[in-house]
Write a protein that holds these residues in place. Structure first.
Motif, mmCIF file in Angstrom:
data_model
loop_
_atom_site.group_PDB
_atom_site.id
_atom_site.type_symbol
_atom_site.label_atom_id
_atom_site.label_comp_id
_atom_site.label_asym_id
_atom_site.label_seq_id
_atom_site.Cartn_x
_atom_site.Cartn_y
_atom_site.Cartn_z
ATOM 1 N N THR A 23 0.797 -1.235 0.000
ATOM 2 C CA THR A 23 0.000 0.000 0.000
ATOM 3 C C THR A 23 0.825 1.279 0.000
ATOM 4 O O THR A 23 0.269 2.368 -0.158
ATOM 5 N N ILE A 24 2.138 1.163 0.156
ATOM 6 C CA ILE A 24 2.955 2.373 0.244
ATOM 7 C C ILE A 24 2.911 3.159 -1.074
ATOM 8 O O ILE A 24 3.044 4.389 -1.097
ATOM 9 N N GLY A 25 2.669 2.464 -2.178
ATOM 10 C CA GLY A 25 2.533 3.136 -3.465
ATOM 11 C C GLY A 25 1.267 3.969 -3.558
ATOM 12 O O GLY A 25 1.236 5.002 -4.247
ATOM 13 N N ILE A 26 0.199 3.541 -2.863
ATOM 14 C CA ILE A 26 -1.022 4.350 -2.814
ATOM 15 C C ILE A 26 -0.716 5.679 -2.127
ATOM 16 O O ILE A 26 -1.153 6.741 -2.576
ATOM 17 N N ASP A 27 0.041 5.609 -1.032
ATOM 18 C CA ASP A 27 0.450 6.836 -0.338
ATOM 19 C C ASP A 27 1.193 7.779 -1.271
ATOM 20 O O ASP A 27 0.962 8.989 -1.270
ATOM 21 N N GLY A 84 0.903 -1.054 -5.793
ATOM 22 C CA GLY A 84 0.222 -0.029 -5.009
ATOM 23 C C GLY A 84 0.135 1.291 -5.755
ATOM 24 O O GLY A 84 -0.880 1.990 -5.683
ATOM 25 N N ILE A 85 1.194 1.627 -6.479
ATOM 26 C CA ILE A 85 1.173 2.852 -7.287
ATOM 27 C C ILE A 85 0.065 2.772 -8.343
ATOM 28 O O ILE A 85 -0.686 3.733 -8.546
ATOM 29 N N ALA A 86 -0.050 1.621 -8.992
ATOM 30 C CA ALA A 86 -1.100 1.437 -10.002
ATOM 31 C C ALA A 86 -2.485 1.555 -9.378
ATOM 32 O O ALA A 86 -3.389 2.165 -9.948
ATOM 33 N N GLU A 87 -2.659 0.993 -8.187
ATOM 34 C CA GLU A 87 -3.947 1.105 -7.498
ATOM 35 C C GLU A 87 -4.245 2.567 -7.165
ATOM 36 O O GLU A 87 -5.387 3.025 -7.327
ATOM 37 N N GLY A 88 -3.244 3.298 -6.703
ATOM 38 C CA GLY A 88 -3.442 4.711 -6.429
ATOM 39 C C GLY A 88 -3.838 5.480 -7.678
ATOM 40 O O GLY A 88 -4.714 6.349 -7.636
ATOM 41 N N CYS A 89 -3.206 5.149 -8.784
ATOM 42 C CA CYS A 89 -3.547 5.811 -10.056
ATOM 43 C C CYS A 89 -4.981 5.496 -10.472
ATOM 44 O O CYS A 89 -5.694 6.379 -10.957
ATOM 45 N N ARG A 90 -5.400 4.256 -10.269
ATOM 46 C CA ARG A 90 -6.787 3.916 -10.602
ATOM 47 C C ARG A 90 -7.757 4.703 -9.723
ATOM 48 O O ARG A 90 -8.789 5.193 -10.207
ATOM 49 N N ALA A 95 -2.093 2.219 7.157
ATOM 50 C CA ALA A 95 -3.329 2.514 6.424
ATOM 51 C C ALA A 95 -3.040 3.575 5.371
ATOM 52 O O ALA A 95 -2.493 4.637 5.691
ATOM 53 N N PRO A 96 -3.372 3.313 4.107
ATOM 54 C CA PRO A 96 -2.972 4.241 3.039
ATOM 55 C C PRO A 96 -3.720 5.570 3.070
ATOM 56 O O PRO A 96 -4.849 5.663 3.548
ATOM 57 N N THR A 97 -3.063 6.573 2.555
ATOM 58 C CA THR A 97 -3.613 7.924 2.439
ATOM 59 C C THR A 97 -4.847 7.911 1.538
ATOM 60 O O THR A 97 -4.844 7.304 0.472
#
Length: 343
Positions: free
Chosen positions: A86-90, A129-135, A231-233
């Motif tokens: 999840t750090i990529g979502i952050d 996680g970065i891809a999930e954040g982008c979505r 917990a992600p941002t």
């Protein structure tokens, strides 16, 4: 070259850099990047640059807005717990919420991942996680850089940086300071926790308590401490972008380092100040625990942490009620924390 003094031929791999591992990572993340594609972004991952067509994205008179950020020492929790998903979502959230505060729609994102020795499995989890954040943000992951630098980082450690480019129609740029006036309502968007700020203090507090990252969280009996603090941002793009375009929001403040006290005034014109009712804050349990366990003063809490507020909106009083109702229907938890006042 050859001769009596010739030595065994050295390779880049001998120096600690594995080009094959880097290429394997690119192949592994191509499907992740493809899952974030949106109108305007048709290039393939692996080129020398990422292309974006603003006309295809529907903009008529756009202003470009760019942002860059990292996730700070929250990375240390990922290293300590082995949780990298999840750090990529952050990373994405810290960047896209910033450009959103200017009224911009995030369009494309690039990441920088640097490590001493590339562990493909770990890097793939981070990029996932970065891809999930982008979505979540509706933007495309168009590329990035993976740097393997032996001797620069401790074993198992890496660093992350993110870069986003967004666009906003010229008439929608925030803040609309010319429209702000005393009495405008300040609406808070609930956070998921500390988001990605204050983690040096978080780690110091955990160290003082003697708790381990895999102990049960004192503020959440369903999760381990490390998991709960990771917990992600929250990403607010899809909830707030339509309200920005409908001119329902006059100003936005992304509550990051500096907390409410330093970030909220950044959206205000010179003649107005935010008047915040701190008793109205709805503190998630993690903040109550951090304050007690660290004996942290109220002032320090407000300057270091978001105290349960990820974004602050400035809106017309007549708009506040319907706007909050709409946000609640979309799964957000907004609440009023004050108003704008004359200096």
């Amino acid at each position: 070259m050859s001769g009596k003094d010739s030595k065994t031929s050295l390779t880049y791999r001998d120096a600690g850099v594995d080009i094959d591992a880097g290429e394997a990572l690119i192949e592994a993340i191509k499907p992740m990047a493809a899952s974030t594609r949106r109108p305007g972004a048709d290039g393939s991952l692996g080129g020398f640059g990422g292309l974006f067509d603003l006309k295809a994205a529907g903009f008529k008179d756009p202003v470009l807005v760019s942002g860059t950020d990292g996730v700070g020492t929250k990375l240390m929790l990922a290293f300590a717990t082995g949780r990298h998903e999840t750090i990529g979502i952050d990373l994405v959230a810290m960047c896209v919420n910033d450009v959103l505060a200017q009224g911009a729609e995030p369009l494309f994102f690039l990441d920088y991942f640097a490590t001493g020795k590339l562990e493909t499995g770990v890097a793939a989890k981070v990029v996932s996680g970065i891809a999930e954040g982008c979505r979540q943000a509706g933007c495309t992951l168009v590329g990035g850089e993976t740097a393997e630098m032996p001797g620069m980082y401790s074993a198992g450690h890496y660093d992350l940086a993110g870069f986003v480019v967004g666009a906003v129609e010229r008439t929608d740029v925030l803040p609309r300071t010319q429209d702000m006036k005393a009495g405008d309502v300040l609406v808070a968007m609930s956070s998921s926790g500390p988001h990605s700020n204050g983690y040096s203090l978080v780690r110091r507090i955990v160290e003082r308590t003697g708790l381990a990252w895999d102990d049960c969280a004192p503020f959440d009996d369903k999760r381990k401490l490390g998991e709960a603090l990771l917990a992600p941002t929250r990403i607010y793009v899809k909830s707030l972008l339509p309200l920005i375009r409908n001119k329902r929001i006059k100003g936005l403040a992304h509550i990051t380092g500096g907390g409410l006290t330093e970030n909220t005034p950044r959206m205000c014109p010179d003649h107005l100040v935010p008047k915040i009712d701190y008793s109205a804050l709805k503190l998630p349990p993690v903040f109550n625990w951090l304050q007690r366990a660290g004996s942290v003063s109220d002032e320090e809490m407000r300057r270091t942490f978001n105290c349960g507020v990820g974004m602050v909106l400035a809106v017309e009083p007549a708009v506040a009620g319907p706007l909050m109702e709409r946000l609640i229907n979309e799964g957000e938890a907004p609440f009023v924390i004050g108003e704008l006042a004359a200096k």
